[in-house]
Design an enzyme around this catalytic site. Sequence first.
Site, mmCIF file in Angstrom:
data_model
loop_
_atom_site.group_PDB
_atom_site.id
_atom_site.type_symbol
_atom_site.label_atom_id
_atom_site.label_comp_id
_atom_site.label_asym_id
_atom_site.label_seq_id
_atom_site.Cartn_x
_atom_site.Cartn_y
_atom_site.Cartn_z
ATOM 1 N N THR A 1 11.431 17.412 -9.380
ATOM 2 C CA THR A 1 11.192 18.151 -8.133
ATOM 3 C C THR A 1 9.710 18.319 -7.837
ATOM 4 O O THR A 1 9.289 18.284 -6.679
ATOM 5 C CB THR A 1 11.830 19.551 -8.242
ATOM 6 O OG1 THR A 1 13.224 19.377 -8.467
ATOM 7 C CG2 THR A 1 11.638 20.362 -6.981
ATOM 8 N N THR B 1 26.756 26.271 -32.493
ATOM 9 C CA THR B 1 27.491 27.286 -31.738
ATOM 10 C C THR B 1 27.331 27.130 -30.225
ATOM 11 O O THR B 1 26.275 26.716 -29.741
ATOM 12 C CB THR B 1 27.081 28.711 -32.150
ATOM 13 O OG1 THR B 1 27.723 29.644 -31.263
ATOM 14 C CG2 THR B 1 25.584 28.932 -32.092
ATOM 15 N N GLN B 2 28.401 27.479 -29.503
ATOM 16 C CA GLN B 2 28.341 27.487 -28.033
ATOM 17 C C GLN B 2 27.489 28.643 -27.526
ATOM 18 O O GLN B 2 27.067 28.645 -26.371
ATOM 19 C CB GLN B 2 29.752 27.643 -27.451
ATOM 20 C CG GLN B 2 30.637 26.460 -27.700
ATOM 21 C CD GLN B 2 32.054 26.645 -27.146
ATOM 22 O OE1 GLN B 2 32.313 27.550 -26.359
ATOM 23 N NE2 GLN B 2 32.958 25.780 -27.564
ATOM 24 N N ASP C 1 14.529 11.298 -10.979
ATOM 25 C CA ASP C 1 15.124 12.621 -11.167
ATOM 26 C C ASP C 1 15.512 12.663 -12.644
ATOM 27 O O ASP C 1 16.044 11.684 -13.173
ATOM 28 C CB ASP C 1 16.365 12.734 -10.276
ATOM 29 C CG ASP C 1 16.981 14.128 -10.317
ATOM 30 O OD1 ASP C 1 17.038 14.771 -9.261
ATOM 31 O OD2 ASP C 1 17.419 14.552 -11.409
ATOM 32 N N SER C 2 15.264 13.773 -13.321
ATOM 33 C CA SER C 2 15.464 13.754 -14.776
ATOM 34 C C SER C 2 16.929 13.627 -15.171
ATOM 35 O O SER C 2 17.244 13.409 -16.333
ATOM 36 C CB SER C 2 14.824 14.981 -15.435
ATOM 37 O OG SER C 2 15.613 16.122 -15.245
ATOM 38 N N SER C 3 17.841 13.738 -14.222
ATOM 39 C CA SER C 3 19.251 13.493 -14.541
ATOM 40 C C SER C 3 19.478 12.012 -14.846
ATOM 41 O O SER C 3 20.499 11.649 -15.432
ATOM 42 C CB SER C 3 20.147 13.908 -13.375
ATOM 43 O OG SER C 3 19.881 15.246 -13.059
ATOM 44 N N ASP D 1 15.905 19.494 -15.206
ATOM 45 C CA ASP D 1 17.311 19.373 -15.618
ATOM 46 C C ASP D 1 17.476 18.914 -17.072
ATOM 47 O O ASP D 1 18.304 19.455 -17.803
ATOM 48 C CB ASP D 1 18.063 18.405 -14.683
ATOM 49 C CG ASP D 1 18.292 19.017 -13.310
ATOM 50 O OD1 ASP D 1 18.061 20.222 -13.140
ATOM 51 O OD2 ASP D 1 18.704 18.268 -12.394
HETATM 52 N N1 ASP Z 1 16.926 17.456 -10.404
HETATM 53 C C1 ASP Z 1 15.550 17.725 -10.736
HETATM 54 C C2 ASP Z 1 15.198 16.966 -11.999
HETATM 55 O O1 ASP Z 1 15.548 17.393 -13.058
HETATM 56 C C3 ASP Z 1 15.304 19.189 -10.898
HETATM 57 C C4 ASP Z 1 13.871 19.536 -11.268
HETATM 58 O O2 ASP Z 1 12.969 18.747 -11.147
HETATM 59 O O3 ASP Z 1 13.622 20.650 -11.711
HETATM 60 O O4 ASP Z 1 14.565 15.949 -11.937
#
Ligand code: ASP
Length: 355
Positions: free
Chosen positions: A13, A290-291, A57-59, A90
Amino acid sequence: MKPKILLIYTGGTIGMIKDPETGALRSFDFTKLLYHIPELKHLDCEIETTSFEEPIDSSDMDLNHWRVLGDIINAKYDDYHGFVVLHGSDTMSHTGSALSFMFENLTKPVILTGSQLPIGDLRTDAKENLITSIQLASEWENNAPIIKEVCIYFEYQLYRANRTAKMNAEHFEAFSSPNYPPLAISGVHLNIDQGLLWKGGFDDIALAKSYIDQPHPLKMMYRPEMDSRVVVLKLFPGITEAVVKAICTVKDLKGIILETYGSGNAPTSPWFIAVLREALLSGIKIVNVTQCRGGAVDMGKYETSVALKKIGMVSGFDITTEAALSKMMYLLAYMPESGDFKKYFETSLRGEISV
Ligand code: ASP
């Protein structure tokens, strides 16, 4: 002498803009990021920048991206006094944990940061996060950097990266480190608690000595290999034998992070224990994590964890799932056949567990 800091932009972001057509956030040219923060020129350090060819995007982060990032830091290690990595929030805790294992005996700071709002937004949290991260990476004492580990700086707090988890998608305070206090707090002054900083791990050196040809154990060692043949299995009331069996028999699976309840508790049903025992006997490593975000696994405390202990499950103690995953990937890559997996997993290699 001014400290030299390398700023590495991976995406997230912090460097995104709104697509005028779709309204969705997407990454933009890194040079524009610096244009938005002229304040950087006033910092008492030299800053150079580099960027992922295609910021993400880190996803979308995967093991190849970890490798690219690790390779950049490793290649430039001798040229800079510290590294600041701009990364989406993320999966920042995952990347921070992975880097902490990939770099053994770090002698310089690697600080990950990002923001909840893009840098161009009027209310952005990006400027403070970035400026303070660079200042922290530039902190020196007696001709050496003060911080010698992988950290995350976010919303006035510096954390050990492998102790963190993203807890909030809305608040600026996105991260928390439930089992280890912040290493530094940014207020009117930058207060680094030096007593909490990582000083190096002797067991880690033993690991290097016994498993890898390592003539100078105190030198920084870059170990980028990660074995991705792992899975997280989160327990829930009603989980079926078919599901647990299907996961435990995935082809070529090498490790399972078993997310249990409370202090490491799980169902006592005979089928459940039998499936896990079989997986262990087939050579799969299973770690009990652990959760709960705070607190630790304590196998044997309740009857519901006695069987897990008996069948030889590894304890994750108070490790986060994020750190457990990359620690498992790292240990599987460097000691695939070793019977000492349990011993090393239950040892603090980078300050990731309290033992
Ligand atoms: N979706 C974004 C990412 O992880 C969120 C962020 O940057 O905080 O790349």
